[in-house]
Enzyme design. Structure first.
Site, PDB file in Angstrom:
ATOM      1  N   SER A 213       0.929  -1.132   0.152  1.00  0.00           N
ATOM      2  CA  SER A 213      -0.128   0.102  -0.077  1.00  0.00           C
ATOM      3  C   SER A 213       0.948   1.161  -0.142  1.00  0.00           C
ATOM      4  O   SER A 213       1.731   1.374  -0.833  1.00  0.00           O
ATOM      5  CB  SER A 213      -0.942  -0.063   1.063  1.00  0.00           C
ATOM      6  OG  SER A 213      -1.952   0.989   0.934  1.00  0.00           O
ATOM      7  N   ASP A 378      -8.383  -6.107  -5.353  1.00  0.00           N
ATOM      8  CA  ASP A 378      -8.130  -4.734  -4.515  1.00  0.00           C
ATOM      9  C   ASP A 378      -8.773  -3.805  -5.430  1.00  0.00           C
ATOM     10  O   ASP A 378      -8.688  -3.787  -6.685  1.00  0.00           O
ATOM     11  CB  ASP A 378      -6.699  -4.664  -4.674  1.00  0.00           C
ATOM     12  CG  ASP A 378      -6.329  -3.522  -3.821  1.00  0.00           C
ATOM     13  OD1 ASP A 378      -6.954  -2.688  -3.549  1.00  0.00           O
ATOM     14  OD2 ASP A 378      -5.087  -3.657  -3.599  1.00  0.00           O
ATOM     15  N   HIS A 408      -8.277  -4.963  -0.864  1.00  0.00           N
ATOM     16  CA  HIS A 408      -7.045  -4.632  -0.408  1.00  0.00           C
ATOM     17  C   HIS A 408      -6.530  -5.068   0.742  1.00  0.00           C
ATOM     18  O   HIS A 408      -5.207  -5.279   0.873  1.00  0.00           O
ATOM     19  CB  HIS A 408      -7.093  -2.985  -0.462  1.00  0.00           C
ATOM     20  CG  HIS A 408      -5.906  -2.181  -0.214  1.00  0.00           C
ATOM     21  ND1 HIS A 408      -4.908  -2.224  -1.058  1.00  0.00           N
ATOM     22  CD2 HIS A 408      -5.047  -1.731   0.932  1.00  0.00           C
ATOM     23  CE1 HIS A 408      -3.775  -1.681  -0.715  1.00  0.00           C
ATOM     24  NE2 HIS A 408      -3.918  -1.178   0.527  1.00  0.00           N
TER      25      HIS A 408
END
Length: 433
Positions: A213, A378, A408
């Protein structure tokens, strides 16, 4: 971290005792949804809903401050730092944690970079200085994919963070918290500070720089900024350049915080508990959390089922609303609103190709061996963005996929899959050495 049941959830909130990650970089949660009260009465107005139970007031900021128990944190004072925006921080400190021992030749160092609301406490128990257990315990530790009996692991709290590193909650030279005066940071500024940390620790080259991320943004920036100091990278559920859609989502989160009257332009650190910008911070988290999970998971797990005895037609909530309320409240009790703003802005401006001839040109210059992992469901950092990264880095193989209904957050939840990809990648590197 307790692994969630891999089977589809029933259409109720997670039961008490189930540990569910709460967004990128967050630790597990072992609490039931606390936002449960008495049923709304018939004839209530549109805005009515069951009252919430009494809870302690939310602190104005949950940032770690000097004088608090440091826990396992160590601190590196790195001097002044000129920023990409033209500003300057007169003094920079990074908090960090380490595990394992650095080999004499320095060849076994691994840098772990956390996501938006994470910190340096990657692995380890909750305790003094660390209110939650490590956020990636399945990945780092003795016998784990990143085995601390083999690797010397370093995890800094990012520059701009709120868990010991210089950030908005830190004291400025005048002795008051920076607050709204804190300068704009970029991902490159954060990596510049981490480079100084590597110098201080005597790490000339990282065997692996890994992160997911927002942490993955810094992974790629390390590979582009300091190619001679990175042997391998693992970029997980991330991108090389934030998209217009992502910027739009981040913008609404910033607006939620800055529009809160209790935000006070970022200068709220001296207000009493309950008087800080927790409503705006909680709303920002709710907006973000919708992108951390997949539509399939939210519909399968919650659907249109009411929360407990609440009746949505009488002002009550659906279970999914209660779920978002819970996560908004939880983050506001463990994080800092200014830090959320500062770090979200670094994601908005993230562009590996800036002043490097574009994204593909920048990635083409990466010399590190690369592992790129995407979560197939995601909807924050999409698989297409991972494919772009893998296609342009000369030392990357094809994207390795994590199959998950969780979206995610699959990079935290699907520990077996992520761990297997990382362990295989490290073994491949050992065979080549």
């Amino acid at each position: 971290m307790t692994r969630p049941d891999p089977r589809p959830h029933t259409r109720t909130p997670a039961p008490a005792g189930r540990a569910m990650p709460a967004g990128p970089g967050a630790g597990p949660v072992d609490v039931p949804d606390p936002l449960v009260g008495r049923p709304a009465r018939r004839g209530g107005t549109l805005g009515s809903r069951r009252p919430l139970p009494e809870r302690p007031p939310v602190p104005a900021s949950a940032a770690w401050r000097d004088g608090a128990d440091p826990g396992r944190r160590q601190f590196a004072d790195l001097g002044p730092l000129k920023l990409e925006s033209g500003g300057r921080l007169p003094a920079v400190r990074l908090a960090y944690e380490t595990w394992g021992e650095l080999d004499e030749d320095g060849s076994n160092a691994v840098l772990v970079l956390h996501a938006l609301t994470g910190d340096s406490h990657v692995t380890g128990d909750a305790g003094p200085g660390h209110p939650t257990p490590g956020w990636w315990q399945s990945m780092v530790g003795p016998g784990a994919p990143i085995d601390t009996d083999r690797w010397f692991v370093v995890a800094p709290n990012v520059l701009g963070g709120c868990q010991g590193s210089t950030g908005p909650a830190s004291d400025a030279p005048d002795g008051r918290p920076w607050g709204g005066r804190f300068p704009l940071l970029s991902v490159r500024d954060q990596v510049a500070a981490e480079l100084r940390l590597a110098d201080l620790l005597g790490v000339d080259s990282w065997a692996l720089v890994i992160g997911a991320s927002m942490g993955g943004h810094r992974v790629l920036e390390w590979a582009a900024s300091a190619p001679d100091r990175v042997d391998a990278v693992a970029a997980i559920a991330t991108c090389a350049q934030t998209s217009g859609d992502q910027i739009a989502g981040f913008h609404t989160q910033l607006a939620a915080i800055t529009a809160d009257p209790r935000y006070r332009g970022g200068d709220y650190y001296d207000v009493p508990d309950g008087e800080g910008p927790h409503a705006g911070l909680g709303l920002a988290r709710q907006i973000a959390h919708q992108t951390y999970r997949s539509a399939v998971e939210l519909d399968t797990r919650f659907g249109r089922v009411p929360q407990g005895a609440e009746d949505p037609l009488e002002g009550g909530r659906f279970a999914v609303q209660s779920y978002l309320d819970h996560h908004g409240d939880k983050l506001s009790r463990r994080f800092d609103a200014n830090t959320y703003v500062t770090l979200t802005r670094t994601m908005i401006t993230h562009d590996l190709g800036r002043d490097r001839g574009g994204v593909e040109a920048a990635l083409a210059q990466v010399t590190a061996r690369a592992l790129v992992i995407a979560v197939d469901s995601d909807r924050l950092f999409t698989p297409a963005q991972s494919e772009r990264v893998a296609a342009a880095i000369p030392g990357s193989g094809p994207v390795r996929y994590v199959h998950s209904d969780y979206g995610h957050d699959g990079f935290l939840i699907e520990e077996d899959q992520v761990g297997r990809h990382v362990a295989d990648f490290l073994r491949e590197g050992a065979r080549r050495a």
